[in-house]
Design an enzyme around this catalytic site. Sequence first.
Site: not given
Ligand code: HEM
Length: 369
Positions: A339, A69
């Site tokens: 995260y 993201h």
């Molecule tokens: C094992 C599963 C997952 C992994 C490894 C993963 C990994 C990541 C990582 C690394 C980030 C960036 C975090 C940061 O630097 O602040 C991220 C952002 C995000 N993820 Fe996931 N994610 C996973 C599952 C999910 C699921 C199930 C959702 C369901 C809604 C989700 C929604 C989001 C959203 C909305 C963001 C953006 C948050 C923002 O705007 O800072 N993710 N994810």
Amino acid sequence: MKPLWFKAATATNPGLLVRLGAIGAVMLSVTGAFAYTGGWLSPARLTQDRMMAAFRDANGTHVGFRRNHAKGVCVTGWFESSGQAAAISKAAVFRPGRVPVIGRFALAGGMPFQPDAPNTVRSMALSFLSPGGEEWRTGMNNIPVFPVNSARGFYEQLLAYSPEPATGKPDPAKIKAFLAGHPEAARALALIKKREITSGFANSTFNGLNAFRFVDAAGAPTAVRWSAVPVQPVAADATEPPETGDENYLFDELIAQITQRPRQWRLIVTIGRAGDPTDDATQPWPEGRRQIDAGTVTIDRASSEDGGRCTAINYDPLVLPAGIEPSDDPLLSARSAAYARSFTLRAEEEHEKPPSAVTPKEVRAGGKS
Ligand code: HEM
């Protein structure tokens, strides 16, 4: 042969030999512990180093940005609770009244300069700041289910869809093998493909996807999932990006809309029944479950993430107030760990980070900047 200093020192001080041996043993065990946590001793173990390397292989290196993201914009506003969720959760945020929110709209994927496109997954992340310092963070996507239900599945999906160095495109054979090994992903992707795609961020429904537990004042738990449902009228997407060639058209439109007037979403809490899966984000809950309108999120300001308030926030789904607890969904702890690592990396790289793609000066409803 022992060096001269060693012979001289141990001849006059035999206890030194024991101490040197002890220091050596400590150093070996420290090195061993690093090797273990780094995953060097267990090539099959999924460590955060491997997860971050998979993001890099899939998206390239983008210093200072979120590993997923990566393209986004900061927003602020407030949540006005209806008081209706207070019957099933003792969280202060659900008592009637208003709390500030700091949010972020983003596109899924680790490419911070990817052009906006209709079917790229859109996200809304919110941090609710209750009086007394309690905070609730949530990240939601505009898809009905998540493609995978485990950290391993997420990692294998990243590897399978990574571009091949020779062609710059994913290898169809790897995708086929991934789907064959993960029938739950094949089923979820079919549901995701069928979803309605709306014209922009402001009229998208964002779903939390993971299940949680609301806990009331007497300690009784209720299985829930939540969504942010737009108050703005839903308009179908044009399916193609506009001909103007604006690569940030989705973000630019959202920022222009917020400048005109605040945009709003209802926070709808869906109540699970016994037997509804709480540990599998690839599975939707059956239609017709009871829903509670917990209140309205209003967004009235947007600003670049460069200097914006959302940049210091890692939208870790396990930052929860008393009254909201994690379910047995294994994705929650996997997300929390990933995260945290993504946050640490981008914080360390902050001084090298190029400007984000979407860089409005702070704009607010009413048209003033
Ligand atoms: C094992 C599963 C997952 C992994 C490894 C993963 C990994 C990541 C990582 C690394 C980030 C960036 C975090 C940061 O630097 O602040 C991220 C952002 C995000 N993820 Fe996931 N994610 C996973 C599952 C999910 C699921 C199930 C959702 C369901 C809604 C989700 C929604 C989001 C959203 C909305 C963001 C953006 C948050 C923002 O705007 O800072 N993710 N994810």
